[in-house]
Design an enzyme around this catalytic site. Sequence first.
Site, PDB file in Angstrom:
ATOM      1  N   ASN A 132      -3.792  -1.527  -5.402  1.00  0.00           N
ATOM      2  CA  ASN A 132      -3.211  -0.362  -6.043  1.00  0.00           C
ATOM      3  C   ASN A 132      -4.206   0.794  -5.994  1.00  0.00           C
ATOM      4  O   ASN A 132      -5.006   0.897  -5.073  1.00  0.00           O
ATOM      5  CB  ASN A 132      -2.740  -0.712  -7.455  1.00  0.00           C
ATOM      6  CG  ASN A 132      -1.540   0.112  -7.883  1.00  0.00           C
ATOM      7  OD1 ASN A 132      -1.671   1.239  -8.315  1.00  0.00           O
ATOM      8  ND2 ASN A 132      -0.345  -0.464  -7.749  1.00  0.00           N
ATOM      9  N   TRP A 133      -4.190   1.679  -6.987  1.00  0.00           N
ATOM     10  CA  TRP A 133      -5.001   2.896  -6.905  1.00  0.00           C
ATOM     11  C   TRP A 133      -6.482   2.659  -7.138  1.00  0.00           C
ATOM     12  O   TRP A 133      -7.325   3.504  -6.805  1.00  0.00           O
ATOM     13  CB  TRP A 133      -4.508   3.943  -7.913  1.00  0.00           C
ATOM     14  CG  TRP A 133      -4.665   3.507  -9.349  1.00  0.00           C
ATOM     15  CD1 TRP A 133      -3.722   2.922 -10.123  1.00  0.00           C
ATOM     16  CD2 TRP A 133      -5.846   3.603 -10.159  1.00  0.00           C
ATOM     17  NE1 TRP A 133      -4.232   2.638 -11.366  1.00  0.00           N
ATOM     18  CE2 TRP A 133      -5.539   3.046 -11.409  1.00  0.00           C
ATOM     19  CE3 TRP A 133      -7.127   4.103  -9.939  1.00  0.00           C
ATOM     20  CZ2 TRP A 133      -6.478   2.972 -12.453  1.00  0.00           C
ATOM     21  CZ3 TRP A 133      -8.059   4.024 -10.971  1.00  0.00           C
ATOM     22  CH2 TRP A 133      -7.726   3.469 -12.210  1.00  0.00           C
ATOM     23  N   ASP A 148       8.192   0.630  -1.978  1.00  0.00           N
ATOM     24  CA  ASP A 148       7.186   1.288  -2.808  1.00  0.00           C
ATOM     25  C   ASP A 148       5.792   1.066  -2.238  1.00  0.00           C
ATOM     26  O   ASP A 148       4.820   0.959  -2.972  1.00  0.00           O
ATOM     27  CB  ASP A 148       7.276   0.791  -4.264  1.00  0.00           C
ATOM     28  CG  ASP A 148       6.414   1.605  -5.224  1.00  0.00           C
ATOM     29  OD1 ASP A 148       6.033   2.731  -4.874  1.00  0.00           O
ATOM     30  OD2 ASP A 148       6.116   1.095  -6.322  1.00  0.00           O
ATOM     31  N   LYS A 175      -0.893  -0.373  -0.096  1.00  0.00           N
ATOM     32  CA  LYS A 175      -0.076  -1.362  -0.802  1.00  0.00           C
ATOM     33  C   LYS A 175       0.559  -2.390   0.125  1.00  0.00           C
ATOM     34  O   LYS A 175       0.832  -3.517  -0.296  1.00  0.00           O
ATOM     35  CB  LYS A 175       1.044  -0.655  -1.580  1.00  0.00           C
ATOM     36  CG  LYS A 175       0.675  -0.169  -2.963  1.00  0.00           C
ATOM     37  CD  LYS A 175       1.963   0.254  -3.659  1.00  0.00           C
ATOM     38  CE  LYS A 175       1.727   0.791  -5.048  1.00  0.00           C
ATOM     39  NZ  LYS A 175       3.021   1.093  -5.710  1.00  0.00           N
TER      40      LYS A 175
END
Length: 701
Positions: free
Chosen positions: A399-400, A312, A339
């Site tokens: 993360n974002w 992921d 990530k």
Amino acid sequence: MSNASPHSASATPLVDANRLRQAGREPGQWLTSGRTFRQQHFSPLKQINRQTVQRLGLAWEYPVNYRGRVQHGLEATPLVVDGLMYTSGPWGTVYALDAATGKEHWRYDPPVDGSWARRICCGVVNRGVALWQRQVFVGTLDGYLVALSADTGKEIWTVDTFVNRDRHYSITSAPWIAGDKVIIGNSGGERGVRGYISAYDVHSGELAWRFYTVPGDPAKGIEHPEMAMAAKTWSADSSWQSGGGGTVWGHMAYDPTLNLLYVGTGNASPYPIWYRSPGGGDNLFLASILAINPDTGRLVWHYQTTPGEIWDYTATQHMVLAEVEIDGQLRQVLMQAPKNGFFYMLDRATGELLSAEPYVRVNWASHIDKATGRPVLTGQGNYQHKPKVVFPGSPGGHNWMPMAMSPDTGLVYIPAIDNPGVYINSPQYQFNPSGFNTGSIQYLPYWPPVPEPFHQLVEGGIKVQEYLKAWDPVNQKLVWQQPLKGGMNGGVLATAGGLVIQGTATGELRFYEANSGAILKTITIGTGIMAAPMSFAIQGEQYIAVMAGYGGAMSRAFPEGAAAYHYQNQGRLLVFKLDGGSVSLPPPVTPLEIPPLPEKWPGFEQADIQQGQALFGQYCVACHGANGQVRSAYPNLYTLQPAIHALFENIVLEGLFSAGGMAAFNDVLSATDVRNIQAYLITEQQKLLQGATLEQLLSPH
């Protein structure tokens, strides 16, 4: 595509190519999500600075909600142009406000059916709008790209961006402007979809081109030349029905001088390559940075951060464009902290790797080979035959949430996460078009409980430590870091006033000294913050704005003991100025009372309860949390009123509460399944009534 009434006759553009290129001449404006095309999240304003920040107070606030629905996370960075603020909220709602007072000029509520909440991975969130000419562009959760009049909020055009409405696509990202095109991606990597971006004419909404990020079934044809190239890196017997993933759900960037659109692509679907592409391969263009000519839709260069990705490890994270001196030469660079835990600096004209070093703890690879650009694997990340503890876990090293760069300090400020994930192969994996297609089991510290045996696999125990890190991108080294409580802390703003500003998951807005990291001021908000702050000026007065609201992927990970844990999660837009007032806190969360059980309910066998518990874990826990876990933004199903128990089957199978985001599950659950889930919940509620102690559930939060 459907056309609506035309917008205002005013011909003065809000944003155009010249204004964007010359944004440095207008320090008080915030034209794109990162202020300028460089996406540095840097404000040249300096009225609020190291010396004056102590005087900062609230100028105004605006409540962000959507037709009274359940509170959800707020992730957008507002834009401010010519005194008006434009921002978005859950489902794709858009707000136009007077930037000095907060007075609402107009509001756009997209007609999104609440059942779309079922189709998503990570909340009904929206990461912002784009402005061009006198239009505001937004992507709605249910897949429409909408052009609104910046003056009235009325629809100019609307287009359906989904190629297949039978698959669980959604839109949570902001649109992006590149030349005369508006580009939009989509979400749903874990839901068995195939990633792509679509480019539309900004004036008419006509489709200009579409770029798929992973190949489809070769038997159905090749859509464009890049897919022929990508297909060579996938097995001929790949699980084409699984979609492949590679969704573009995060950030893009555009260099108007080079005329290159930069696109970050997402994770694989399913995660394990042995199910997805049994013969192996790099699996282009998963976890990659793509440079595309927006006029033609053709690829100019690509760089894959994680070939054959199985963890992921998206590369959808925020990208910063800058000019930096390397070995005595000024280079045009693109920087990203994806990530996978490595900080990348690429030549943004050619894609050449200039450097890559770990910015958090990494054990799946030892380093990035400079000659090949490829990670050197350690073997610790391969969980095909036995569980492995991998750093970073699937939340990633970053993360974002946008990072920021200050041209004054030369530093990049990263909301970073040191976290492990326990990855376990799912030997019985089969593609499920209505479910999550990870192909693996993951235990993450964010969502306890992690089974005790796995604690022993991690030195120091399984835990999360978050930081705000100041990173020297040229020398690839840490300059300073400040620890934060876990829970996905917010994006970052840097300013010419020598400040670095970040909201926290714990419900605070923090102001750091940019060179040293010293905390200069903390304002308690009472609401968890994930979005990045921004700054603007009106009539010579500087403001700082941030959207506060916790949820999304972190809907059930409120940091316990933090300020936000004690207050209701009410979404708000907060704007500050010097000599402003105090911030009002949301209403406190009261202790949960355990209501009585229904007077009559059918008897349950132990097997029914056990099956109900398993189904609850599969379909319900992602939003509602498990008994005894940290507080969720969604209703606690262990303390339901008798009236809700009486309607339980109607809610779950018929979508009685779909307007609030609780969609029907009749495509994956039977009436027997629902009764067994209810049996499990009633059994747990009965334990509470009999005096079982669950402080996490019952204490005031």
